[in-house]
Design a protein around this motif. Structure first.
Motif, PDB file in Angstrom:
ATOM      1  N   ARG A   1       2.687   0.610 -14.914  1.00  0.00           N
ATOM      2  CA  ARG A   1       3.313   0.329 -16.196  1.00  0.00           C
ATOM      3  C   ARG A   1       4.531  -0.581 -16.038  1.00  0.00           C
ATOM      4  NH1 ARG A   1       4.316   5.177 -17.541  1.00  0.00           N
ATOM      5  NH2 ARG A   1       6.471   5.265 -16.856  1.00  0.00           N
ATOM      6  N   ASN A   2       5.236  -0.445 -14.954  1.00  0.00           N
ATOM      7  CA  ASN A   2       6.457  -1.205 -14.778  1.00  0.00           C
ATOM      8  C   ASN A   2       6.264  -2.492 -13.978  1.00  0.00           C
ATOM      9  OD1 ASN A   2       8.569   0.572 -16.029  1.00  0.00           O
ATOM     10  ND2 ASN A   2       7.585   2.033 -14.661  1.00  0.00           N
ATOM     11  N   GLY A   3       5.053  -2.883 -13.782  1.00  0.00           N
ATOM     12  CA  GLY A   3       4.788  -4.166 -13.154  1.00  0.00           C
ATOM     13  C   GLY A   3       5.210  -4.263 -11.707  1.00  0.00           C
ATOM     14  N   VAL A   4       5.302  -3.140 -11.006  1.00  0.00           N
ATOM     15  CA  VAL A   4       5.729  -3.186  -9.606  1.00  0.00           C
ATOM     16  C   VAL A   4       4.690  -2.520  -8.702  1.00  0.00           C
ATOM     17  CG1 VAL A   4       8.197  -3.327 -10.037  1.00  0.00           C
ATOM     18  CG2 VAL A   4       7.089  -1.100  -9.988  1.00  0.00           C
ATOM     19  N   LEU A   5       3.436  -2.599  -9.093  1.00  0.00           N
ATOM     20  CA  LEU A   5       2.389  -1.974  -8.294  1.00  0.00           C
ATOM     21  C   LEU A   5       2.354  -2.531  -6.879  1.00  0.00           C
ATOM     22  CD1 LEU A   5       0.084   0.028  -8.259  1.00  0.00           C
ATOM     23  CD2 LEU A   5      -1.442  -1.755  -9.119  1.00  0.00           C
ATOM     24  N   SER A   6       2.717  -3.815  -6.737  1.00  0.00           N
ATOM     25  CA  SER A   6       2.699  -4.419  -5.401  1.00  0.00           C
ATOM     26  C   SER A   6       3.764  -3.842  -4.486  1.00  0.00           C
ATOM     27  CB  SER A   6       2.882  -5.937  -5.508  1.00  0.00           C
ATOM     28  OG  SER A   6       4.044  -6.251  -6.243  1.00  0.00           O
ATOM     29  N   LEU A   7       4.749  -3.127  -5.051  1.00  0.00           N
ATOM     30  CA  LEU A   7       5.755  -2.474  -4.213  1.00  0.00           C
ATOM     31  C   LEU A   7       5.233  -1.161  -3.613  1.00  0.00           C
ATOM     32  CD1 LEU A   7       8.958  -3.010  -6.363  1.00  0.00           C
ATOM     33  CD2 LEU A   7       8.591  -3.858  -4.059  1.00  0.00           C
ATOM     34  N   TYR A   8       4.064  -0.724  -4.079  1.00  0.00           N
ATOM     35  CA  TYR A   8       3.514   0.543  -3.611  1.00  0.00           C
ATOM     36  C   TYR A   8       3.291   0.501  -2.093  1.00  0.00           C
ATOM     37  CZ  TYR A   8       0.598   4.728  -3.589  1.00  0.00           C
ATOM     38  OH  TYR A   8       0.084   5.979  -3.347  1.00  0.00           O
ATOM     39  N   ALA A   9       2.801  -0.621  -1.601  1.00  0.00           N
ATOM     40  CA  ALA A   9       2.564  -0.748  -0.156  1.00  0.00           C
ATOM     41  C   ALA A   9       3.874  -0.670   0.616  1.00  0.00           C
ATOM     42  CB  ALA A   9       1.848  -2.060   0.145  1.00  0.00           C
ATOM     43  N   LEU A  10       4.911  -1.351   0.095  1.00  0.00           N
ATOM     44  CA  LEU A  10       6.216  -1.318   0.751  1.00  0.00           C
ATOM     45  C   LEU A  10       6.767   0.105   0.776  1.00  0.00           C
ATOM     46  CD1 LEU A  10       8.710  -2.665   1.955  1.00  0.00           C
ATOM     47  CD2 LEU A  10       9.491  -3.176  -0.373  1.00  0.00           C
ATOM     48  N   GLU A  11       6.599   0.825  -0.316  1.00  0.00           N
ATOM     49  CA  GLU A  11       7.054   2.208  -0.371  1.00  0.00           C
ATOM     50  C   GLU A  11       6.292   3.063   0.649  1.00  0.00           C
ATOM     51  OE1 GLU A  11       9.216   3.912  -2.716  1.00  0.00           O
ATOM     52  OE2 GLU A  11       8.936   2.955  -4.663  1.00  0.00           O
TER      53      GLU A  11
ATOM     54  N   LEU B   1      13.617   1.299 -23.957  1.00  0.00           N
ATOM     55  CA  LEU B   1      13.516   2.693 -23.518  1.00  0.00           C
ATOM     56  C   LEU B   1      12.110   3.239 -23.727  1.00  0.00           C
ATOM     57  CD1 LEU B   1      15.295   5.038 -22.430  1.00  0.00           C
ATOM     58  CD2 LEU B   1      15.687   5.696 -24.803  1.00  0.00           C
ATOM     59  N   ALA B   2      11.403   2.700 -24.723  1.00  0.00           N
ATOM     60  CA  ALA B   2      10.060   3.178 -25.030  1.00  0.00           C
ATOM     61  C   ALA B   2       9.103   2.971 -23.856  1.00  0.00           C
ATOM     62  CB  ALA B   2       9.523   2.487 -26.277  1.00  0.00           C
ATOM     63  N   ALA B   3       9.358   1.946 -23.044  1.00  0.00           N
ATOM     64  CA  ALA B   3       8.465   1.653 -21.917  1.00  0.00           C
ATOM     65  C   ALA B   3       9.125   1.936 -20.571  1.00  0.00           C
ATOM     66  CB  ALA B   3       8.027   0.190 -21.974  1.00  0.00           C
ATOM     67  N   ALA B   4      10.310   2.523 -20.590  1.00  0.00           N
ATOM     68  CA  ALA B   4      11.045   2.738 -19.343  1.00  0.00           C
ATOM     69  C   ALA B   4      10.477   3.917 -18.567  1.00  0.00           C
ATOM     70  CB  ALA B   4      12.523   2.974 -19.640  1.00  0.00           C
ATOM     71  N   GLY B   5      10.555   3.843 -17.265  1.00  0.00           N
ATOM     72  CA  GLY B   5      10.149   4.944 -16.401  1.00  0.00           C
ATOM     73  C   GLY B   5      11.366   5.612 -15.812  1.00  0.00           C
ATOM     74  N   THR B   6      11.151   6.769 -15.190  1.00  0.00           N
ATOM     75  CA  THR B   6      12.260   7.497 -14.574  1.00  0.00           C
ATOM     76  C   THR B   6      12.264   7.267 -13.061  1.00  0.00           C
ATOM     77  OG1 THR B   6      10.828   9.449 -14.545  1.00  0.00           O
ATOM     78  CG2 THR B   6      12.407   9.271 -16.341  1.00  0.00           C
ATOM     79  N   ASN B   7      12.003   6.015 -12.661  1.00  0.00           N
ATOM     80  CA  ASN B   7      12.047   5.682 -11.245  1.00  0.00           C
ATOM     81  C   ASN B   7      13.168   4.682 -10.981  1.00  0.00           C
ATOM     82  OD1 ASN B   7      11.033   2.984 -11.823  1.00  0.00           O
ATOM     83  ND2 ASN B   7       9.045   3.955 -12.130  1.00  0.00           N
ATOM     84  N   LYS B   8      13.379   4.330  -9.725  1.00  0.00           N
ATOM     85  CA  LYS B   8      14.517   3.478  -9.385  1.00  0.00           C
ATOM     86  C   LYS B   8      14.350   2.046  -9.867  1.00  0.00           C
ATOM     87  CE  LYS B   8      12.595   3.223  -4.693  1.00  0.00           C
ATOM     88  NZ  LYS B   8      12.822   3.724  -3.327  1.00  0.00           N
ATOM     89  N   TRP B   9      13.122   1.626 -10.158  1.00  0.00           N
ATOM     90  CA  TRP B   9      12.898   0.257 -10.609  1.00  0.00           C
ATOM     91  C   TRP B   9      13.320   0.074 -12.069  1.00  0.00           C
ATOM     92  CZ3 TRP B   9      12.452  -1.707  -6.139  1.00  0.00           C
ATOM     93  CH2 TRP B   9      11.735  -1.038  -5.136  1.00  0.00           C
ATOM     94  N   CYS B  10      13.438   1.161 -12.803  1.00  0.00           N
ATOM     95  CA  CYS B  10      13.868   1.104 -14.204  1.00  0.00           C
ATOM     96  C   CYS B  10      15.279   1.649 -14.390  1.00  0.00           C
ATOM     97  CB  CYS B  10      12.911   1.919 -15.077  1.00  0.00           C
ATOM     98  SG  CYS B  10      11.232   1.300 -15.112  1.00  0.00           S
ATOM     99  N   TYR B  11      15.938   2.008 -13.317  1.00  0.00           N
ATOM    100  CA  TYR B  11      17.227   2.693 -13.385  1.00  0.00           C
ATOM    101  C   TYR B  11      18.320   1.816 -13.981  1.00  0.00           C
ATOM    102  CZ  TYR B  11      21.335   5.257 -11.615  1.00  0.00           C
ATOM    103  OH  TYR B  11      22.522   5.941 -11.495  1.00  0.00           O
ATOM    104  N   LEU B  12      19.038   2.362 -14.951  1.00  0.00           N
ATOM    105  CA  LEU B  12      20.246   1.744 -15.472  1.00  0.00           C
ATOM    106  C   LEU B  12      21.397   2.317 -14.661  1.00  0.00           C
ATOM    107  CD1 LEU B  12      21.472  -0.040 -17.787  1.00  0.00           C
ATOM    108  CD2 LEU B  12      21.752   2.068 -19.081  1.00  0.00           C
ATOM    109  N   ASN B  13      22.168   1.479 -14.014  1.00  0.00           N
ATOM    110  CA  ASN B  13      23.154   1.944 -13.035  1.00  0.00           C
ATOM    111  C   ASN B  13      24.295   2.700 -13.715  1.00  0.00           C
ATOM    112  OD1 ASN B  13      24.723   2.416 -10.827  1.00  0.00           O
ATOM    113  ND2 ASN B  13      24.925   0.276 -10.201  1.00  0.00           N
ATOM    114  N   VAL B  14      24.021   3.911 -14.113  1.00  0.00           N
ATOM    115  CA  VAL B  14      25.030   4.737 -14.779  1.00  0.00           C
ATOM    116  C   VAL B  14      26.054   5.259 -13.792  1.00  0.00           C
ATOM    117  CG1 VAL B  14      23.271   5.433 -16.430  1.00  0.00           C
ATOM    118  CG2 VAL B  14      23.793   6.944 -14.513  1.00  0.00           C
TER     119      VAL B  14
END
Length: 493
Positions: free
Chosen positions: A382-392, A310-323
């Protein structure tokens, strides 16, 4: 603070049970949890103002790092820059963060409370602190640190009087929409307020009730329009993914955003609102919901693993816990479907009667919010998904095309959901083929059962997630289970 002093005075040879007797302190003894009670608000507590000279004493041979506590106002995006007073040449350049209150009067089911109660800073302490920092650190702007600014109207106005007295511009970004009325907004504006940010969270009343926000979408609209009519910057902050979220509530949120954009007179894209995904924090009904559905481990080792992550988690969909229990395709598309629906609603209303934006709205449209862009970039990195930025970026551009916007509601939502899911699926397969694991499509996380939505006819508190998790609690058979239940329930109950 007094409890902390009590803790450090305990001899290291004392028994763990003695440590656990300190209110607010939880001790782990093997697989057992020792916990007496939550700490209570000390009587006569005084909110201490930041002591920058004390901070400086800990910087050793790098005292220049103290400057990082004072961000230049021109680096804070729209929070100050939309106000004409920002351009006055006599203003000092730096921003200081100041607490005027501590605590919160609300009990949102996703928000963590460390102690009960709502405390006010002493106005005289505030004034002495302002006098100290204005000249010493070249401060001309104040960023209020409160999480519930304005809950005491008389105190908030006294603070505003200080801002006016010392000719400071200020912003408060933790405000409940029911804390302020139009007269308050006008008073704050005349006292140097440039921006206010409300915790809107959702455009769906059902989700607001599950969150236990205790206000309506009409309450939010009144607060926002009061700000906008007085040229006070007030962007939207939304959250998706709570238990109970579905196609209908996502559509309602998108429609509401589109209506608000129309009232402001600018396109939803130009509002640059923030949209987060729900994140479970300990001591909240949302966290207890996750424990009850095995999304967070039942044993201490698994729970500790989640808390560390949780200390490194973000509030985006790539870190989402499927609550929520939704399908991956739904989760990945929620943010885009809100935006698509907002655009469509705005277009429909504009075709009926074209909006006439004020000069304030035109200035809003004409500026880039540097703070939001920087925050997004940090989050992706921070979440290691910078390469998804282009797709977004490609997806955002595609979903804004006229031909996509002209689709009927159900088909537009379906197209966005399936297109983006397919794109992420191909991306993930490609990464796996090259030996890189980037995103597991939530398959590495359990999926809860379908959340039973509350009945609209039920009383307000029965519609809250708090009531749902309370009904699902099991009988406790040991003191260890009782102690863990106290921690799960949190200080707010």
């Amino acid at each position: 603070f007094s409890r902390f002093v009590e803790f450090v005075k305990i001899d290291a040879t004392d028994r763990l049970e003695n440590l656990a007797d300190i209110p607010g302190l939880c001790v782990r003894k093997g697989n057992e949890i020792l916990f007496s009670e939550y700490a209570k608000k000390p009587s006569g507590e005084r909110i201490v103002m930041p002591d920058y000279e004390f901070f400086k004493s800990g910087l050793e041979d790098q005292p220049e790092l103290l400057d990082r506590y004072f961000q230049p106002a021109d680096m804070m995006g729209n929070w100050f820059a939309l106000d004409p007073r920002f351009k006055q040449t006599h203003r000092r350049p730096n921003t200081a963060q100041v607490p005027t209150t501590k605590g919160c009067t609300a009990r949102c089911t996703f928000c963590q409370r460390s102690t009960k109660g709502y405390r006010l800073a002493d106005i005289n302490d505030l004034e002495r602190h302002l006098i100290d920092i204005i000249g010493k650190y070249d401060v001309g702007y104040i960023d209020v640190l409160d999480e519930n600014f304005g809950s005491r109207r008389d105190h908030a106005r006294q603070f505003a009087d200080l801002m006016k007295k010392y000719d400071l511009l200020w912003t408060a970004t933790g405000v409940r929409c029911t804390n302020v009325n139009r007269a308050d907004v006008e008073y704050f504006k005349s006292s140097g307020c440039c921006s206010l940010k409300f915790g809107v969270e959702s455009g769906s009343q059902l989700i607001l009730d599950i969150m236990e926000k205790n206000f309506t979408t009409e309450d939010v609209e009144r607060a926002l329009t009061a700000c906008w009519d007085n040229d006070i910057y007030s962007p939207l902050a939304l959250m998706v993914g709570m238990p109970g979220e579905g196609d209908d509530t996502i559509r309602e949120t998108g429609e509401w955003v589109g209506e608000m954009a129309y009232k402001l007179g600018i396109h939803p894209d130009s509002m640059r609102y923030a949209l987060f995904y729900a994140l479970p924090f300990p001591g909240t009904p949302l966290y207890e919901h996750c424990v009850q559905h095995n999304l967070i481990g039942q044993d201490l080792e698994q729970e500790e693993e989640y808390l560390i992550s949780l200390a490194a988690a973000g509030t985006n969909k790539w870190c989402y816990l499927n609550v929520n229990g939704a399908d991956t395709a739904d989760i990945l598309s929620w943010d885009y479907r809100v935006l698509w629906q907002a655009r469509k609603t705005f277009s429909i209303l504009s075709n009926q009667t074209p909006p006439t934006p004020t000069q304030f709205a035109i200035d809003w449209m004409g500026r880039d919010d540097l703070g939001e862009k920087a925050s997004l970039k940090r989050s992706l990195t921070r979440n290691g998904v910078l390469s998804l930025y282009a797709l977004e970026g490609i997806s955002r551009w595609l979903f804004s095309r006229r031909i996509i916007q002209s689709l009927p509601g159900w088909s537009g939502h379906l197209f966005i959901k399936m297109f983006f899911f397919s794109a992420v699926l191909v991306y993930t397969w490609a990464k796996r083929f090259t030996g890189k694991e980037v995103f597991a499509l939530y398959k590495d996380r359990p999926r809860p059962k379908q959340f039973i939505r509350p009945n609209k006819s039920e009383k307000r508190l029965k519609r809250s997630l708090r009531a749902s998790v309370a009904d699902a609690r099991v009988n406790l058979n040991s003191s260890a289970q009782e102690n863990r239940a106290k921690l799960l329930e949190g200080v707010a109950g």
